[in-house]
Design an enzyme around this catalytic site. Structure first.
Site, short mmCIF file in Angstrom:
data_model
loop_
_atom_site.label_atom_id
_atom_site.label_comp_id
_atom_site.label_asym_id
_atom_site.label_seq_id
_atom_site.Cartn_x
_atom_site.Cartn_y
_atom_site.Cartn_z
CE LYS A 116 45.87 40.70 50.47
NZ LYS A 116 45.87 41.93 51.30
CG HIS A 208 45.01 50.25 41.32
ND1 HIS A 208 46.27 49.86 41.68
CD2 HIS A 208 44.30 50.30 42.47
CE1 HIS A 208 46.33 49.68 42.99
NE2 HIS A 208 45.15 49.96 43.49
NE ARG A 291 51.65 49.82 52.07
CZ ARG A 291 51.08 48.95 51.25
NH1 ARG A 291 50.56 47.83 51.72
NH2 ARG A 291 51.01 49.18 49.95
C1 MV4 Z 1 42.36 41.88 39.00
C2 MV4 Z 1 42.48 42.35 37.68
C3 MV4 Z 1 41.44 42.09 36.81
N1 MV4 Z 1 40.37 41.38 37.23
N2 MV4 Z 1 41.28 41.18 39.35
C4 MV4 Z 1 46.69 43.32 40.51
C5 MV4 Z 1 47.08 43.68 41.90
C6 MV4 Z 1 46.20 42.87 42.76
N3 MV4 Z 1 45.87 43.58 43.95
C7 MV4 Z 1 45.02 42.56 41.93
N4 MV4 Z 1 45.34 42.92 40.57
C8 MV4 Z 1 44.44 42.77 39.57
N5 MV4 Z 1 43.31 42.10 39.90
C9 MV4 Z 1 40.32 40.94 38.47
N6 MV4 Z 1 39.27 40.21 38.86
C10 MV4 Z 1 43.60 43.07 37.32
C11 MV4 Z 1 44.61 43.27 38.26
C12 MV4 Z 1 45.74 43.99 37.78
C13 MV4 Z 1 46.08 45.25 38.26
C14 MV4 Z 1 45.34 45.88 39.26
C15 MV4 Z 1 45.70 47.10 39.74
C16 MV4 Z 1 46.81 47.74 39.21
C17 MV4 Z 1 47.55 47.16 38.23
C18 MV4 Z 1 47.20 45.91 37.75
C19 MV4 Z 1 47.97 45.33 36.75
C20 MV4 Z 1 47.63 44.10 36.29
C21 MV4 Z 1 46.54 43.41 36.81
#
Ligand code: MV4
Length: 441
Positions: A116, A208, A291
């Site tokens: 990542k 998201h 994917r």
């Molecule tokens: C974050 C975030 C807030 N700020 N990064 C969750 C999945 C992973 N790919 C990264 N994620 C997150 N990264 C920053 N800098 C919040 C999340 C996150 C989240 C992201 C997408 C979908 C659902 C989520 C649920 C909790 C936290």
């Protein structure tokens, strides 16, 4: 064109892949575990080969058995589906070394995107907005404190080898940092044999949003717009929709162009997704999924493109037969994931139908839901002119759905669809926790 393809997966995605192969005139061999001997994919495929016992380590994750089965059956390609070995660069490499086509990007590309930190550095090089944070993994506690103060609290600690929410920790103030850093790094070491972690500014309740990409080996890349996947619980997506109610036409254009530029420069092939976090009018790169994804039908509905077909053809060396100018995104599509709460026998299965309703599933009346694998039973996808019409159609479809014998999340899906927070379309990744809290009161 390839003539024979082995599917190294199970459940609804195996059925989904077989359907496109049939339309393309590709013979299918499904690799299955002992627990899946009565699965629908075995009936739909031309042939099936048992690759091991129920435990996926010995079957769906057993690369030796899968590759041997493909070679013995004379398959020219292996489709890994989603999960299991789909993003394992070692598997992709072994497949190619056996002279078999891996339906996915090249092993080097999967490897780069699996790190990542490297993926984020690649996004920066491609002038894609990223969340403020450390450019490299943190290697010193005191330095990390300085870096965190510069970023500004709250911050989030992420594992370089993580993704999909695994190994993340939120830190709200300076005095917690060193302790949580140790725990996070230790967890990452245990889970991924790679303790490297990096820091980012923590965004509260973002959306998201991900963009669907298709690419060929000649450098042609197109996008099929975005999907909003904010309705999730413990990083398990429950509802996906397109277009996103939080993305403006200007954002869509910029995100699409950014995605296409990145995938071109990656030398990517097949189907892929770039994930963004969205807050107000800003979007930030998060990671790339190398994917095809569970929620791909949403993009198929609004674009009219068979993503699995394009994925198989481009990974077998064909040029994409669509250009960006030929792609027009129409209407609104939404998918609800129907999950089992418990394993057991499905005593009655009668999926919904009617205008603009699609169900991707491997269920039939009398089939067994195995305790060994994930809980996804069916995906209900509906298509409409606009969001309100689509949501109402989904409510109608879920009302029709008859699924007896195992407990499911259909009633939870119905309460989300009816909830004003969801219907207003103004929400982030916290939305489901708010809805569930209210239900309990
Ligand atoms: C974050 C975030 C807030 N700020 N990064 C969750 C999945 C992973 N790919 C990264 N994620 C997150 N990264 C920053 N800098 C919040 C999340 C996150 C989240 C992201 C997408 C979908 C659902 C989520 C649920 C909790 C936290």
């Amino acid at each position: 064109m390839i003539k024979k393809l082995l599917i190294a997966n199970r459940g609804e995605i195996a059925v989904r892949i077989i359907r496109t192969c049939k339309e393309l005139g590709i013979e299918t061999i499904v690799a299955y575990s002992e627990a899946d001997k009565d699965s629908l994919s075995l009936r739909f495929a031309d042939k099936s080969v048992c690759i091991g016992p129920a435990n996926s380590k010995e079957s769906y994750l057993n690369s030796r058995n899968i590759i041997t089965a493909a070679a013995l059956e004379g398959c020219e390609a292996i489709h890994p589906g989603v999960g299991f070995l789909a993003e394992n660069p070692g598997f992709a490499r072994e497949v190619e070394e056996a002279g078999i086509i891996f339906i996915g990007p090249k092993a080097e590309v999967i490897e780069l995107l699996g790190d990542k930190v490297k993926a984020k550095q690649t996004a920066i090089k491609n002038k894609i907005p990223v969340i403020p944070g450390t450019k490299d993994p943190v290697d010193d506690e005191d330095q990390a404190v300085e870096q965190a103060k510069e970023i500004g609290f709250p911050i989030i600690i992420k594992a370089a080898a993580g993704g999909g929410g695994k190994g993340m920790r939120i830190v709200r103030n300076e005095k917690e940092l060193k302790g949580i850093l140790k725990i996070a790094s230790h967890e990452a070491e245990t889970a991924f044999s790679d303790g490297r972690v990096y820091l980012e500014k923590y965004l509260e309740n973002p959306r998201h949003v991900e963009v669907q990409i298709l690419a060929d080996e000649k450098g042609n890349v197109v996008h099929l717009g975005e999907r909003d996947c904010s309705v999730q619980q413990n990083h398990q997506k429950l509802i996906e929709e397109s277009p996103s109610s939080g993305v403006t036409p200007e954002m869509r254009k910029a995100m699409g162009e950014d995605a296409v530029r990145l995938f071109k420069n990656l030398g990517y092939r097949g189907a892929g997704t770039i994930e963004f976090l969205v807050q107000d009018k800003n979007y930030y790169f998060m990671e790339v999924n190398a994917r095809v994804q569970v929620e791909h039908p949403v993009s198929e509905c609004i674009s009219g493109v068979d993503i699995i077909k394009e994925q198989i053809l481009t990974c077998s060396g064909d040029a994409l037969n669509i250009e960006q100018k030929d792609i027009s995104l129409h209407g609104y599509a939404i998918e609800c994931r129907i999950n089992a709460k418990t394993p057991g026998e499905v005593t009655l299965y009668l999926p919904p139908g009617g205008f603009n309703v699609r169900v991707d599933s491997f269920l039939y009346s009398g089939c067994k839901v195995s305790p060994f694998y994930d809980a996804l039973l069916a995906k209900v996808i509906v298509f409409g002119d606009n969001r309100l019409e689509g949501i109402k159609r989904m409510q109608r479809a879920l009302d029709e759905f008859i699924l007896e014998g195992v407990e499911t999340n259909i009633s939870l899906q119905k309460s989300i669809l009816a909830h004003p927070l969801f219907r207003k379309g103004k929400f982030g990744t916290d939305v489901l926790s708010h809805i569930i809290k209210e239900e309990k009161n």
